[in-house]
Motif scaffolding. Structure first.
Motif: not given
Length: 243
Positions: A11, A14, A20, A23-24
């Protein structure tokens, strides 16, 4: 607890503008790293999620090298990394970080100087901070870490004085992957063992239908993995080196 940590870290990343997909991938890499390192506590390993998110996003948005600077990414196994770091450090290559796949991220500006490196073992944030505090007075600063290994650098001028200056720099190496003889030997043993096992299955010498076979395999695989990991950790602690 680690699930909550990585959810909060994702979170925060991001919120700091990281895409995204990135981030993953970052969270997945860190989760895998934590499992490989044997650490049970993500907070102890990486620190507070907000501080860690700041560091990750700062590294991502760091300014590119100045005009004329060369860049090079390469990796080596634990038996040759220190030898090669100091060899290429003497050619002016400065390690700026270690990326998520274990590559040394290096740069060399036009006005290059020699660098020297060392590798230490430290578990968790507090132990790494204590290690850095102990070595800082001698000019050492951290330049990356992988699993429980912390890499440090300092200008060779700290020990060699004016002799650390480079009048000319050799060409950038064409290679990016360096495996030592010892590491290649370990890979060969693994490959031969796998081939023999496959041959045993193919010839019928190894019969999975025999009573106790599956139970024996379930025991042998983790035991073999643990013994291999123990051997690697022992070699790291002893500082075994090989070309």
């Amino acid at each position: 607890m680690n699930t909550d940590y990585f959810a909060e870290l994702g979170r925060l990343l991001a919120a700091r503008g990281m895409p995204e997909r990135e981030v993953s991938a970052t969270v997945a890499d860190l989760t895998g790293y934590l499992a490989e390192s044997g650490s049970a506590d993500a907070r102890e390993e990486f620190g507070a999620p907000d501080v860690f998110a700041d560091r990750l996003t700062q590294e991502r948005t760091a300014e590119p090298p100045g005009a004329g600077a060369e860049t090079w990414k390469w990796t080596a196994d634990i038996y040759s990394d220190r030898l090669l770091l100091n060899q290429y450090g003497a050619e002016g290559w400065e390690v700026e970080s270690i990326d998520f796949v274990g590559r040394f991220v290096c740069r060399r500006p036009d006005a290059a100087m020699r660098w020297e490196y060392r590798r230490e073992t430290a578990h968790g944030v507090q132990e790494r901070e204590a290690l850095v505090a102990e070595l800082e007075p001698d000019g050492w600063e951290p330049c990356g870490r992988w699993l429980h290994m912390t890499y440090l650098k300092r200008p060779a001028a700290a020990s060699a004085g004016p002799a650390a200056e480079l009048a000319a720099t050799p060409a950038r190496p064409g290679r990016h992957l360096f495996f030592s003889a010892k590491y290649r030997g370990l890979l060969a043993v693994f490959a031969i063992s796998t081939a023999l096992l496959a041959a045993g299955f193919g010839s019928g010498l190894v019969d999975p239908s025999r009573p106790g076979f599956c139970l024996g395999m379930l025991g042998a695989v983790p035991v073999g993995s643990l013994l291999g990991w123990y051997g690697v950790k022992r070699d790291i602690a002893r500082g075994v080196e090989s070309r």
